[in-house]
Design a protein around this motif. Structure first.
Motif, short mmCIF file in Angstrom:
data_model
loop_
_atom_site.label_atom_id
_atom_site.label_comp_id
_atom_site.label_asym_id
_atom_site.label_seq_id
_atom_site.Cartn_x
_atom_site.Cartn_y
_atom_site.Cartn_z
N LYS A 77 4.66 31.61 13.81
CA LYS A 77 5.46 32.45 14.69
C LYS A 77 6.67 31.66 15.19
O LYS A 77 6.69 30.42 15.15
N LEU A 78 7.66 32.40 15.65
CA LEU A 78 8.81 31.78 16.29
C LEU A 78 8.36 31.07 17.56
O LEU A 78 7.61 31.64 18.36
N ASN A 79 8.82 29.86 17.75
CA ASN A 79 8.57 29.15 19.01
C ASN A 79 9.66 29.56 19.99
O ASN A 79 10.73 28.96 20.04
N SER A 80 9.40 30.60 20.76
CA SER A 80 10.44 31.20 21.60
C SER A 80 10.92 30.27 22.70
O SER A 80 12.02 30.43 23.23
N ASN A 81 10.11 29.27 23.04
CA ASN A 81 10.50 28.31 24.08
C ASN A 81 10.98 26.99 23.49
O ASN A 81 11.05 25.98 24.19
N ALA A 82 11.32 27.03 22.20
CA ALA A 82 11.86 25.81 21.58
C ALA A 82 13.20 25.45 22.20
O ALA A 82 13.56 24.27 22.28
N LEU A 83 13.94 26.44 22.61
CA LEU A 83 15.22 26.21 23.25
C LEU A 83 15.57 27.39 24.13
O LEU A 83 14.94 28.45 24.05
N TYR A 84 16.59 27.20 24.95
CA TYR A 84 16.99 28.20 25.93
C TYR A 84 18.49 28.42 25.87
O TYR A 84 19.24 27.60 25.32
N ILE A 85 18.91 29.55 26.41
CA ILE A 85 20.33 29.92 26.37
C ILE A 85 20.73 30.44 27.74
O ILE A 85 19.97 31.16 28.40
N ILE A 86 21.95 30.10 28.14
CA ILE A 86 22.49 30.57 29.41
C ILE A 86 23.47 31.71 29.16
O ILE A 86 24.29 31.64 28.24
N GLY A 87 23.36 32.75 29.97
CA GLY A 87 24.31 33.86 29.92
C GLY A 87 25.05 33.96 31.24
O GLY A 87 24.46 33.79 32.31
N VAL A 88 26.35 34.25 31.16
CA VAL A 88 27.19 34.41 32.35
C VAL A 88 28.05 35.65 32.17
O VAL A 88 28.59 35.88 31.08
N THR A 89 28.16 36.47 33.21
CA THR A 89 29.14 37.55 33.19
C THR A 89 30.04 37.43 34.42
O THR A 89 29.56 37.14 35.52
N ILE A 90 31.33 37.63 34.20
CA ILE A 90 32.31 37.64 35.28
C ILE A 90 32.81 39.07 35.38
O ILE A 90 33.61 39.54 34.56
N GLN A 91 32.28 39.81 36.36
CA GLN A 91 32.57 41.22 36.50
C GLN A 91 33.55 41.46 37.64
O GLN A 91 33.98 40.51 38.31
N SER A 92 33.87 42.71 37.88
CA SER A 92 34.87 43.04 38.90
C SER A 92 34.38 42.80 40.31
O SER A 92 35.17 42.68 41.24
N GLU A 93 33.04 42.69 40.49
CA GLU A 93 32.52 42.46 41.84
C GLU A 93 31.52 41.31 41.93
O GLU A 93 31.13 40.93 43.02
N SER A 94 31.12 40.75 40.80
CA SER A 94 30.08 39.73 40.86
C SER A 94 30.19 38.75 39.70
O SER A 94 30.85 39.01 38.69
N ILE A 95 29.53 37.60 39.89
CA ILE A 95 29.30 36.64 38.81
C ILE A 95 27.79 36.51 38.67
O ILE A 95 27.08 36.24 39.65
N LYS A 96 27.29 36.73 37.47
CA LYS A 96 25.85 36.65 37.21
C LYS A 96 25.58 35.49 36.25
O LYS A 96 26.39 35.19 35.39
N CYS A 97 24.40 34.91 36.40
CA CYS A 97 24.00 33.83 35.49
C CYS A 97 22.49 33.92 35.25
O CYS A 97 21.72 34.12 36.18
#
Length: 413
Positions: A77-97
Motif C-alpha cells: 500500500k501507499l505509505n501515506s505518512n511517508a511525506l507531508y505537504i503544506i497548503g496555503v491560500t491567500i484569500q480576500s479576507e483570510s490566510i489559511k495554512c
C-alpha cells in the motif's frame, strides 16, 4: 545513440515508478500480481519497482491476503505518512495554512485574517510566519515536507510561480514562489484558487473517476477551474476559467475589471448582501428587517428562505438563474462530465441549485447535458487550502517530479 537509449530507459523507469505509485494511491492495497495485470508490466519488472519504492519509503508492506487456494499473496500500500505537504491560500479576507499527508488527511490547520496592510512584503511575511507555526505545532520534521502549494485568486502564472494580478489585493507580477522559497527553504508551487479547488476534487472529492469536469466557485468572486482530459486548462496567458467576467446584464453594476454587468457583480457574496439591504431600505417586507442593525449574513438569508421569506427566496433563486447562465456557457464550450459547485454563496444550496439546473437544461445544448452531473462539493470549508497542497499531490502522482531529485533511499531529501 547509446546516450539516447540510456535516457529513454531512465524515462521509462521514472514513468513506471510513478505509475505503480499512482495505482496504489487510487486503488488501495494490491499484490505484485495485481499490479502486473493492471499495468501489463512483467512480474519481475513490478518486483523491481516495488523494491525501489520500498527503499524510498513511499510504499509499505500490508501483509498477506487470504485466498481459498495456493500461497497467500503479499499486498502493498501507499505509505501515506511517508511525506507531508503544506497548503496555503491567500484569500480576500483570510490566510489559511494546512499540512496534509498523501491521502489528504489534515495533520494541522491554522488561519488568520488577511491584514489590512496589503503590501506584498507584509502579507508574505504573515504567510511565512503562519507556515512556520503550522510546522512547529504539527510536530512534523521539515525534512519530511515535500513542498508548499499556494492558491491565489486572480491571474496566476503557475510555471514561474507569479501572482500576475490578484484584484482584491491590487498586486501585479509578484514572484510568490521565489519570495516564499527564500523565506521558508522549501520548494513552492502556485496556482489560481479555482484551479487548486479543481485538483482537490480530482484527488479527494467527487471527481476521482473523472478526467473532464469543471469546478465553479462562488464567494467574493466567481471563477472556475477546468479539467480537460486530465489536465488543468490555464489559457494562453493563464486567464482561463474567468467565468465571473462573463457579461450577463449589460446594464448591471460596474465590475472590478472595469466592465458592467459581469456575472460576479450579480451573484457574489457582497452582491447578494448589498441587494438585500438595498431592498429592505426601500421598504420590502421581510423577516430580515429586524437583523439590519447587526448586519445580515448569507446564512441569515438562507434561514429566512427556509421560513418562506419571499425576498430571501427571490434573491437566492435569481442568483441561481444567473449562475445557470454561466454554467450553461461552460457546458456548451467544454462539454464536461461533471460540474462541481462550491463557495460561501452555496450556503443556500437548494434555493440556488434548482433554478441553476433549470436554466442549464433550458439554455445548454441537449447533447451536452444528457449525461451531465451538477453537484455541490462535499469537501467543506478547507477545500481551498487542501487543494493548494494538492498541487504537489498532482505533480507527484502524475510523474511530473524526478524521483531522484526529491527522494533518497531513506526518504525525502
Amino acid at each position: 545513440m547509446i546516450r539516447n537509449k540510456k535516457m529513454d530507459k531512465e524515462k521509462m523507469r521514472q514513468s513506471n515508478l510513478f505509475l505503480i505509485l499512482r495505482i496504489l494511491k487510487e486503488r488501495g492495497s494490491l499484490s505484485k500480481t495485481d499490479l502486473s495485470k493492471i499495468t501489463k508490466l512483467s512480474l519481475p519488472s513490478v518486483t523491481s519497482i516495488i523494491n525501489e519504492l520500498e527503499e524510498y519509503n513511499l510504499i509499505s508492506l500490508l501483509g498477506q491476503a487470504p485466498i481459498k487456494r495456493g500461497r497467500f499473496p503479499i499486498k502493498y500500500k501507499l505509505n501515506s505518512n511517508a511525506l507531508y505537504i503544506i497548503g496555503v491560500t491567500i484569500q480576500s479576507e483570510s490566510i489559511k495554512c494546512v499540512i496534509i499527508n498523501l491521502n489528504g488527511d489534515i495533520q494541522h490547520y491554522l488561519s488568520i485574517p488577511l491584514p489590512t496592510n496589503h503590501e506584498p512584503a507584509y502579507v508574505l511575511d504573515k504567510v511565512s510566519n503562519l507556515v512556520q507555526k503550522v510546522i512547529a505545532e504539527s510536530g512534523i520534521n521539515q525534512s519530511k515536507i515535500l513542498g508548499i502549494g499556494v492558491g491565489m485568486h486572480g491571474i496566476v502564472d503557475p510555471i514561474n510561480g507569479v501572482a500576475i494580478y490578484p484584484p482584491h489585493l491590487g498586486w501585479e507580477h509578484i514572484p510568490l514562489s521565489e519570495i516564499l522559497e527564500d523565506k521558508l527553504n522549501l520548494p513552492v508551487l502556485v496556482d489560481n484558487d479555482c484551479n487548486v479547488l479543481t485538483l482537490a476534487e480530482r484527488w479527494f472529492g467527487k471527481c476521482i473517476n473523472s478526467d473532464s469536469f469543471i469546478v465553479m466557485n462562488v464567494d467574493y468572486g466567481v471563477g472556475s477551474g477546468i479539467m480537460v482530459s486530465g489536465n488543468l486548462f490555464h489559457g494562453t496567458n493563464y486567464g482561463g476559467g474567468q467565468i465571473g467576467h462573463l457579461t450577463v446584464s449589460e446594464n448591471g453594476p460596474k465590475c472590478s475589471c472595469g466592465n458592467f454587468g459581469c456575472l460576479e457583480t450579480l451573484v457574489n457574496e457582497n452582491a447578494l448582501l448589498n441587494g438585500i439591504n438595498k431592498k429592505l431600505k426601500q421598504g420590502f417586507n421581510s423577516v430580515l428587517v429586524s437583523l439590519m442593525d447587526n448586519g445580515i449574513s448569507l446564512k441569515d438569508i438562507y434561514v429566512a428562505a427556509t421560513k418562506e421569506d419571499q425576498l430571501s427566496i427571490q434573491t437566492l433563486e435569481e442568483a441561481g438563474r444567473y449562475l445557470g447562465v454561466g454554467v450553461s456557457s461552460l457546458v456548451n464550450l467544454f462539454n464536461p462530465q461533471q460540474i462541481i459547485l462550491t463557495g460561501s454563496v452555496l450556503v443556500g444550496e437548494e434555493f440556488i441549485t434548482i433554478p441553476l439546473k433549470d436554466t442549464v437544461n433550458k439554455t445548454a445544448l441537449k447533447t451536452n447535458t444528457k449525461n451531465l452531473k451538477i453537484e455541490t462539493s462535499d469537501l467543506g470549508d478547507k477545500a481551498d487550502v487542501i487543494g493548494a497542497a494538492t498541487l504537489w499531490v498532482d505533480s507527484l502522482f502524475n510523474g511530473h517530479l524526478q524521483i531522484d531529485d526529491y527522494f533518497s533511499k531513506e526518504g525525502i531529501m
